[in-house]
Design a protein around this motif. Structure first.
Motif, PDB file in Angstrom:
ATOM      1  N   ALA A  49      46.110  -7.398 -22.645  1.00 52.24           N
ATOM      2  CA  ALA A  49      45.536  -8.442 -22.069  1.00 52.24           C
ATOM      3  C   ALA A  49      45.309  -9.324 -23.404  1.00 52.24           C
ATOM      4  O   ALA A  49      45.286 -10.650 -23.201  1.00 52.24           O
ATOM      5  CB  ALA A  49      44.375  -8.290 -21.426  1.00 52.24           C
ATOM      6  N   ASP A  50      45.290  -8.762 -24.662  1.00 50.26           N
ATOM      7  CA  ASP A  50      45.115  -9.742 -25.697  1.00 50.26           C
ATOM      8  C   ASP A  50      46.201 -10.603 -25.924  1.00 50.26           C
ATOM      9  O   ASP A  50      46.125 -11.509 -26.597  1.00 50.26           O
ATOM     10  CB  ASP A  50      45.024  -8.855 -27.002  1.00 50.26           C
ATOM     11  CG  ASP A  50      43.450  -8.008 -27.073  1.00 50.26           C
ATOM     12  OD1 ASP A  50      42.645  -8.586 -26.188  1.00 50.26           O
ATOM     13  OD2 ASP A  50      43.138  -6.898 -27.642  1.00 50.26           O
ATOM     14  N   LYS A  51      47.597 -10.014 -25.531  1.00 44.95           N
ATOM     15  CA  LYS A  51      48.571 -10.835 -25.700  1.00 44.95           C
ATOM     16  C   LYS A  51      48.919 -11.654 -24.179  1.00 44.95           C
ATOM     17  O   LYS A  51      50.108 -12.401 -24.347  1.00 44.95           O
ATOM     18  CB  LYS A  51      49.834  -9.839 -26.025  1.00 44.95           C
ATOM     19  CG  LYS A  51      49.650  -9.594 -27.581  1.00 44.95           C
ATOM     20  CD  LYS A  51      50.912  -8.608 -27.829  1.00 44.95           C
ATOM     21  CE  LYS A  51      50.873  -8.052 -29.220  1.00 44.95           C
ATOM     22  NZ  LYS A  51      51.831  -7.356 -29.598  1.00 44.95           N
ATOM     23  N   THR A  52      47.911 -11.901 -23.458  1.00 43.96           N
ATOM     24  CA  THR A  52      48.530 -12.525 -22.184  1.00 43.96           C
ATOM     25  C   THR A  52      47.804 -13.998 -22.419  1.00 43.96           C
ATOM     26  O   THR A  52      46.709 -14.075 -22.710  1.00 43.96           O
ATOM     27  CB  THR A  52      47.895 -11.756 -21.122  1.00 43.96           C
ATOM     28  OG1 THR A  52      48.397 -10.293 -21.053  1.00 43.96           O
ATOM     29  CG2 THR A  52      48.115 -12.399 -19.606  1.00 43.96           C
ATOM     30  N   GLU A  53      48.531 -14.833 -21.850  1.00 41.64           N
ATOM     31  CA  GLU A  53      48.284 -16.136 -22.083  1.00 41.64           C
ATOM     32  C   GLU A  53      48.514 -17.205 -20.943  1.00 41.64           C
ATOM     33  O   GLU A  53      49.584 -16.952 -20.346  1.00 41.64           O
ATOM     34  CB  GLU A  53      48.902 -16.778 -23.415  1.00 41.64           C
ATOM     35  CG  GLU A  53      48.437 -18.222 -23.774  1.00 41.64           C
ATOM     36  CD  GLU A  53      48.862 -18.442 -25.113  1.00 41.64           C
ATOM     37  OE1 GLU A  53      48.266 -19.163 -26.043  1.00 41.64           O
ATOM     38  OE2 GLU A  53      50.024 -17.903 -25.692  1.00 41.64           O
ATOM     39  N   LEU A  54      47.609 -18.116 -20.509  1.00 40.10           N
ATOM     40  CA  LEU A  54      47.810 -18.824 -19.352  1.00 40.10           C
ATOM     41  C   LEU A  54      47.995 -20.458 -20.098  1.00 40.10           C
ATOM     42  O   LEU A  54      47.071 -20.667 -20.870  1.00 40.10           O
ATOM     43  CB  LEU A  54      46.543 -18.998 -18.503  1.00 40.10           C
ATOM     44  CG  LEU A  54      46.663 -19.860 -17.303  1.00 40.10           C
ATOM     45  CD1 LEU A  54      47.946 -19.479 -16.430  1.00 40.10           C
ATOM     46  CD2 LEU A  54      45.528 -19.777 -16.430  1.00 40.10           C
ATOM     47  N   ILE A  55      48.983 -21.152 -19.920  1.00 33.58           N
ATOM     48  CA  ILE A  55      49.238 -22.287 -20.400  1.00 33.58           C
ATOM     49  C   ILE A  55      49.261 -23.242 -19.353  1.00 33.58           C
ATOM     50  O   ILE A  55      50.305 -23.085 -18.394  1.00 33.58           O
ATOM     51  CB  ILE A  55      50.444 -22.503 -21.218  1.00 33.58           C
ATOM     52  CG1 ILE A  55      50.370 -21.349 -22.494  1.00 33.58           C
ATOM     53  CG2 ILE A  55      50.669 -23.922 -21.933  1.00 33.58           C
ATOM     54  CD1 ILE A  55      51.454 -21.411 -23.289  1.00 33.58           C
ATOM     55  N   TRP A  56      48.650 -24.236 -19.221  1.00 30.32           N
ATOM     56  CA  TRP A  56      48.965 -25.438 -18.086  1.00 30.32           C
ATOM     57  C   TRP A  56      49.621 -26.541 -18.904  1.00 30.32           C
ATOM     58  O   TRP A  56      49.199 -26.933 -19.978  1.00 30.32           O
ATOM     59  CB  TRP A  56      47.450 -25.911 -17.748  1.00 30.32           C
ATOM     60  CG  TRP A  56      46.708 -25.169 -16.925  1.00 30.32           C
ATOM     61  CD1 TRP A  56      45.640 -24.237 -17.342  1.00 30.32           C
ATOM     62  CD2 TRP A  56      46.954 -24.600 -15.635  1.00 30.32           C
ATOM     63  NE1 TRP A  56      45.100 -23.417 -16.455  1.00 30.32           N
ATOM     64  CE2 TRP A  56      45.891 -23.723 -15.167  1.00 30.32           C
ATOM     65  CE3 TRP A  56      47.854 -25.073 -14.511  1.00 30.32           C
ATOM     66  CZ2 TRP A  56      45.828 -23.036 -14.016  1.00 30.32           C
ATOM     67  CZ3 TRP A  56      47.743 -24.419 -13.172  1.00 30.32           C
ATOM     68  CH2 TRP A  56      46.710 -23.422 -12.943  1.00 30.32           C
ATOM     69  N   PHE A  57      50.681 -26.991 -18.249  1.00 33.78           N
ATOM     70  CA  PHE A  57      51.509 -28.187 -18.822  1.00 33.78           C
ATOM     71  C   PHE A  57      51.145 -29.292 -17.766  1.00 33.78           C
ATOM     72  O   PHE A  57      51.177 -29.093 -16.894  1.00 33.78           O
ATOM     73  CB  PHE A  57      52.996 -28.002 -18.659  1.00 33.78           C
ATOM     74  CG  PHE A  57      53.327 -27.008 -20.037  1.00 33.78           C
ATOM     75  CD1 PHE A  57      53.756 -27.318 -21.034  1.00 33.78           C
ATOM     76  CD2 PHE A  57      53.278 -25.598 -19.442  1.00 33.78           C
ATOM     77  CE1 PHE A  57      54.274 -26.498 -22.119  1.00 33.78           C
ATOM     78  CE2 PHE A  57      53.750 -24.812 -20.377  1.00 33.78           C
ATOM     79  CZ  PHE A  57      53.996 -25.021 -21.821  1.00 33.78           C
ATOM     80  N   GLY A  58      51.094 -30.597 -18.404  1.00 33.08           N
ATOM     81  CA  GLY A  58      50.851 -31.786 -17.515  1.00 33.08           C
ATOM     82  C   GLY A  58      50.258 -32.813 -18.599  1.00 33.08           C
ATOM     83  O   GLY A  58      50.267 -32.719 -19.786  1.00 33.08           O
ATOM     84  N   SER A  59      50.390 -33.865 -17.755  1.00 34.62           N
ATOM     85  CA  SER A  59      49.924 -35.274 -18.374  1.00 34.62           C
ATOM     86  C   SER A  59      48.346 -35.069 -18.704  1.00 34.62           C
ATOM     87  O   SER A  59      47.769 -34.317 -18.119  1.00 34.62           O
ATOM     88  CB  SER A  59      50.214 -36.625 -17.201  1.00 34.62           C
ATOM     89  OG  SER A  59      49.358 -36.412 -16.519  1.00 34.62           O
ATOM     90  N   ALA A  60      47.873 -35.880 -19.702  1.00 34.93           N
ATOM     91  CA  ALA A  60      46.377 -35.803 -20.039  1.00 34.93           C
ATOM     92  C   ALA A  60      45.838 -36.049 -18.550  1.00 34.93           C
ATOM     93  O   ALA A  60      44.558 -35.443 -18.537  1.00 34.93           O
ATOM     94  CB  ALA A  60      46.178 -36.927 -21.086  1.00 34.93           C
TER      95      ALA A  60
END
Length: 97
Positions: A49-60
């Motif tokens: 879990a320490d290497k698990t990442e959630l990244i949201w992409f989108g406009s501001a």
């Protein structure tokens, strides 16, 4: 629908979603994480879990709306989750928080 990329020692799962359906995307990701955790447990392995990442992409504007809604910013089954956002601009450059 989820897509994925497999690397030698890493896996990337991708969910594409309109801003109004982030809860659906998060539930899909939760199911995926649960399946991976179950597979790992059956082989006496553990998802890091320490290497698990959630990244949201989108406009501001999209990401501001997402933060205002506070919808689906966590994935059940992971005690630690780093959340990053990437702002996509019209000049094809980006900044990360």
């Amino acid at each position: 629908m989820l897509n994925y990329h497999l690397y030698a020692d890493d896996t990337q799962v991708i969910a594409k979603s309109p801003i109004r359906s982030t809860d659906v995307a998060c539930r899909q990701l939760e199911n995926c994480v649960a399946a991976v955790q179950q597979w790992c447990a059956s082989r006496r392995l553990q998802l890091n879990a320490d290497k698990t990442e959630l990244i949201w992409f989108g406009s501001a504007a999209q990401l501001e709306h997402l933060q205002a809604e506070s919808v689906g910013l966590t994935i059940a089954g992971l005690s630690t989750l780093r959340l990053s956002t990437v702002y996509v601009t019209s000049a094809s450059t980006s900044t990360a928080d």
